[in-house]
Design an enzyme around this catalytic site. Structure first.
Site, short mmCIF file in Angstrom:
data_model
loop_
_atom_site.label_atom_id
_atom_site.label_comp_id
_atom_site.label_asym_id
_atom_site.label_seq_id
_atom_site.Cartn_x
_atom_site.Cartn_y
_atom_site.Cartn_z
N GLN A 114 48.11 34.80 51.05
CA GLN A 114 46.85 34.73 51.79
C GLN A 114 46.59 33.33 52.35
OE1 GLN A 114 44.94 37.27 52.56
NE2 GLN A 114 45.63 38.88 51.14
N HIS A 117 53.08 40.88 56.96
CA HIS A 117 52.00 41.69 57.51
C HIS A 117 50.61 41.11 57.27
CE1 HIS A 117 50.41 43.62 53.79
NE2 HIS A 117 51.62 43.30 53.33
N CYS A 147 44.76 46.33 47.52
CA CYS A 147 45.94 46.78 46.81
C CYS A 147 45.61 47.64 45.63
CB CYS A 147 46.75 45.57 46.36
SG CYS A 147 47.56 44.83 47.75
C1 LIG Z 1 47.79 37.31 47.19
C2 LIG Z 1 48.71 38.43 47.46
N1 LIG Z 1 49.93 38.43 46.89
C3 LIG Z 1 50.83 39.40 47.12
C4 LIG Z 1 50.53 40.46 47.94
C5 LIG Z 1 51.56 41.51 48.10
O1 LIG Z 1 52.03 41.64 49.40
P1 LIG Z 1 52.90 42.91 49.77
O2 LIG Z 1 52.05 44.09 49.50
O3 LIG Z 1 53.25 42.77 51.20
O4 LIG Z 1 54.07 42.90 48.86
C6 LIG Z 1 49.25 40.51 48.56
C7 LIG Z 1 48.82 41.61 49.45
O5 LIG Z 1 49.04 42.76 49.32
C8 LIG Z 1 48.34 39.48 48.31
O6 LIG Z 1 47.13 39.48 48.88
#
Ligand SMILES: Cc1ncc(COP(=O)(O)O)c(C=O)c1O
Ligand SMILES: Cc1ncc(COP(=O)(O)O)c(C=O)c1O
Lengths: 126, 403, 403, 126
Positions: free
Chosen positions: B182, B204, B328
């Site tokens: 982030q 993304h 998430c």
């Molecule tokens: C702080 C943080 N770390 C890790 C992730 C994981 O990213 P990804 O879902 O693309 O693996 C996210 C977002 O989903 C996030 O906001």
């Protein structure tokens, strides 16, 4: 995962919201830490018919929609008939609920049963 | 098309046109495998390695320090689990320090490692979500091998003092991993300046495609390969290279970093204006997070007496996309572990909405959102039993005072 | 643009136009996260789940049996390592049976597990690359937990008898994993009919994008999540969903399976014609693999006395893309473990070229390739010391015979 | 990873290929199992100058290019000077080689040294 159209309709335009001016039964279930509180206000007439009913809900879309749906389903019904209404029927009437919402957010029927049972106890009805 | 206001840029961002343009040839005429020796392969390889240079330039490291992964979650798993398998058989250094507010890809993985017999310290946070550096320092023990702390929190936007942590870690000879998902494009991210050993990114969140991530591994440091098989990424991550994802990531990070300063300032103004209006015009609201140390594109606000999903759905109906807590964990009904760690009271923990601004966000968007919010909050509170109780009690108390 | 003939479809395939069309909206207006509750999220979710249905339909399983991964390598790692972590602490069932000709994502992973103390049997193959089912059967022991056999070999195109293996596995109560990466769209793949517990696919071998794969897990069977964190894929594979990759995979598999029968026949004719001409017109050549049990799109031919890379480069210069041995190990100089397992003599093992045909392949392409090959082989042999020696010896022998 | 233009040039149009009609020194290195065999044919004149040289190579692009390059580099040179030529110089002259090719496919200098040493030994040159 998504809500049905009927859920969204009841959520966006909930029926019977707020607190009745006069009521003679109350049922409250849930708590803030689980994220859902449902409170029903019920006016039961002398023939044990649910003359009027309303709800207050702190909760997600499903909690609000099931509250609204439940009030619609039981208004005008005899309390014994109302007691037969289950959470599954409420969910069914709404065209289904996402699996993770079935358990926690579909509490209005419980609140209704509570209200009626309290009313019966208070008024010595068996 | 219906007008939409997208305020969920922390969950994911749409692909920006420059990125589409960069990847388009690899969706059409250039379909080769970077590992192939023929022309089709060489074209793919060249573009792929160009993306590696773009990333290295963006975070100030060497190209050989970059491993491409499928996402930050994989990269975080690679560090935590790969770091540990590097220790296989050795009893020392089996203690990890992390925080109670990490993204699930670190948090849940650390929990799983704990179950497997490793020792994990989850640093607590205060009600603003801040960690205590002294506590971190004193948590380091003989057997501490890794510190994993995020740079910017995905729910609150809180910025963590990674530079200070980097200093502590290197003094104590402990490896340091940063989840900078982030942070990139939102604050400067310079691995040399920070002094970390591992750092993870995902495309993304900065207008690249979903399905491409980065693991920075400082030269000389090591993690066991997490996905084994082919020789790709110098044997450190097997599997045919995701050319489109990585080429897009390269372009996206180049743009994100070059626009970072200006865009952060632009969003800060919009965000601050938005928050000012919300806090002034909607009662019983407050900022969740550290008011003095947040990135400029996230606003996490709690609207007491109402549950977040209801607000989300009503806003969605009005054309505004937001999220409740962490995107998430939105498959989940529990308040997030982040909010829980901040000891926000249970009722309020369900009431927060994350507005995350992005490239498309305008002042009009934010004004419109405030107006819609005012109605929605008022309407939902009108039949909230919690609000009713609160108001009734307040009324009684003021009645008492008047008497 | 220069005319190119792409005969490396086993290494990877270009994205087909229908797939680009299917993913295009998700590269432009639809940028949502499938886990988000708002409209942007729902649009992404719907498309994502539609892809799951396309896959389930294509391989004849239920949607809940599909886990999307970043590639087949990840899926293969998930099965082999996840299967094992399911056993953690239990001593039983720590024996895996696989073959000596698996793709590195299984082969190298199994080798790594062996080092970690697990027991692995690598079934040998004969000079045609075939395994012996009786040997497989007799290799199953009390502690055998998993059999992992590929359906189609990526170097030779050999088809393995997975249905028979499935029967043996289920009789013996052993889990059965199939790497079907080179099989899908080339031969029918029906998990019910085969009777397997796990099966892996990767999109870029059937005209989808690189960076998206499938792990089929039979309902009721289990592997420990390999990548942990978020709740995605029902907690079985964390990380933000690769919407573009998976939507493309869905479209691609639908088309690949519906066109399979016809396309396989078309390629068989081209391949057979090509091989006939090569074997007739270029001396000292032969097919590497099982002449009676190969898929129709792969032709692995050895050109004695010359090293493969030299042929590859000369063909590339003439506009023809091929590969030597496995594309996946092309970073390597050793002859592949597959060729080694087939006990092909060392000199010949360096001399093989894999021609893998695909949607773009025409009869003209194959005729052109034969013509170019004839020149190239002749030219390279003209200064091959091995060829010189061979010819000189032959000459001497025939001289002797004449005397 | 990729070959330089100069490597490709020597690979596509190798110089001094085949077997000389007359030669008085031969050097062969490598073997089939490692994938590279290089054989040099050398004609050394009475002044110990490499009057002519040619190669036969079984091997990859790098093996062929380094063979070709080596023959060019030493033709016309005194054998003692030729002995000073290293594999690294050959690679350098070609503008570099991929790392994984430096070791195995860059054998022509070795073959040359072998040819010259044999020649010296046979002819009693020190
Ligand atoms: C702080 C943080 N770390 C890790 C992730 C994981 O990213 P990804 O879902 O693309 O693996 C996210 C977002 O989903 C996030 O906001
Ligand atoms: C048989 C086989 N299995 C697995 C793989 C791995 O696929 P990916 O590189 O997409 O992970 C490949 C191709 O690379 C393959 O041919």
């Amino acid at each position: 995962m998504n809500y049905t159209e009927k859920v969204m309709d009841h959520f966006m335009s909930p029926r019977n919201v707020g607190k009745l001016d006069t009521y003679n039964a109350i049922g409250e279930v849930g708590n803030a830490s689980c994220g859902d509180i449902i409170k029903l206000y019920v006016q039961i007439d002398e023939n044990n018919i649910i003359a009027d009913i309303s709800f207050q809900t702190f909760g997600c879309g499903a909690a609000i929609a099931t509250s609204s749906m439940t009030t619609e389903m039981v208004k005008g019904k005899h309390i014994d008939e109302a007691l037969k209404i289950t959470k599954d029927q409420v969910a069914e009437e709404l065209g289904g609920l996402p699996a993770n919402k079935m358990h926690c957010s579909n509490l209005a029927a419980d609140a209704l049963h509570k209200a009626i049972k309290d009313y019966k106890a208070k008024n010595g009805i068996v | 098309m219906e007008k939409r206001i997208y305020l969920d840029n922390s969950a994911t961002t749409p692909v920006r046109p420059e990125v589409l343009e960069a990847v388009y040839p690899f969706l059409t005429e250039h379909g080769g495998n970077p590992s192939s020796r023929h022309k089709e392969g060489r074209i793919a390889k060249t573009a792929f390695e160009n993306a590696r240079e773009q990333v290295a330039h963006a975070i100030n490291c060497q190209t050989k320090e970059i491993i491409f992964t499928s996402c930050a979650t994989e990269a975080n798993n690679s560090v935590l689990k790969g770091y540990l398998s590097g220790l296989r058989g050795k009893v020392v250094k089996n203690h990890i320090i992390t925080t109670a507010v990490e993204h699930p890809s670190v948090f849940a993985t650390a929990k799983a490692l704990e179950k497997d017999g490793y020792e994990v310290t989850f640093l607590p946070v205060d009600k603003f979500g801040r960690i205590d550096l002294e506590l971190l320092k004193s948590s380091i023990k003989e057997n501490t091998g890794l510190i994993s702390v995020m740079m910017v929190n995905n729910e609150t936007g809180n910025i963590y003092p990674v530079k200070e942590i980097g200093k502590i870690a290197s003094e104590k000879g402990v490896l340091f991993h940063i989840d900078a998902v982030q942070a990139i494009g939102k604050v400067p991210v310079d691995v040399k300046e920070i002094g970390c050993d591992f750092l993870t990114l995902t495309a993304h969140k900065f207008y690249g495609l979903k399905g491409a991530g980065v693991l920075f591994v400082k030269w000389g440091k090591w993690t066991a390969p997490f996905i084994t098989g082919g020789h790709q990424e110098k044997n450190r991550r097997a599997g045919t290279e995701n050319v489109v994802g990585v080429v897009g990531l390269g372009k996206a990070i180049e743009l994100a970093v070059s626009e970072q300063a200006e865009e952060s300032e632009r969003l800060r103004k919009l965000r601050d204006h938005f928050e000012k209006r919300v806090l002034e015009e909607i009662p019983y609201t407050r900022i969740v997070g550290d008011p003095d140390g947040r990135v400029s594109f996230i606003s996490n606000i709690s609207f007491r007496f109402i549950e977040g999903e209801a607000i989300l759905l009503k806003l969605d109906y009005e054309g505004i996309a937001v999220s409740t807590g962490s995107a998430c964990s939105s498959g989940n009904l529990e308040p997030s572990h982040v909010v829980t760690a901040m000891k926000i009271d249970p009722e309020e923990s369900h009431s927060s909405i994350r507005f995350s601004l992005g490239r498309s966000t305008t002042l009009e968007d934010m004004e419109y959102t405030v107006e819609k919010l005012k109605n929605i909050i008022q309407q939902l509170r009108s039949f909230s039993p919690v609000y009713d109780k609160f108001i009734t009690q307040n009324q009684k108390e003021s009645d008492r005072r008047v008497q």
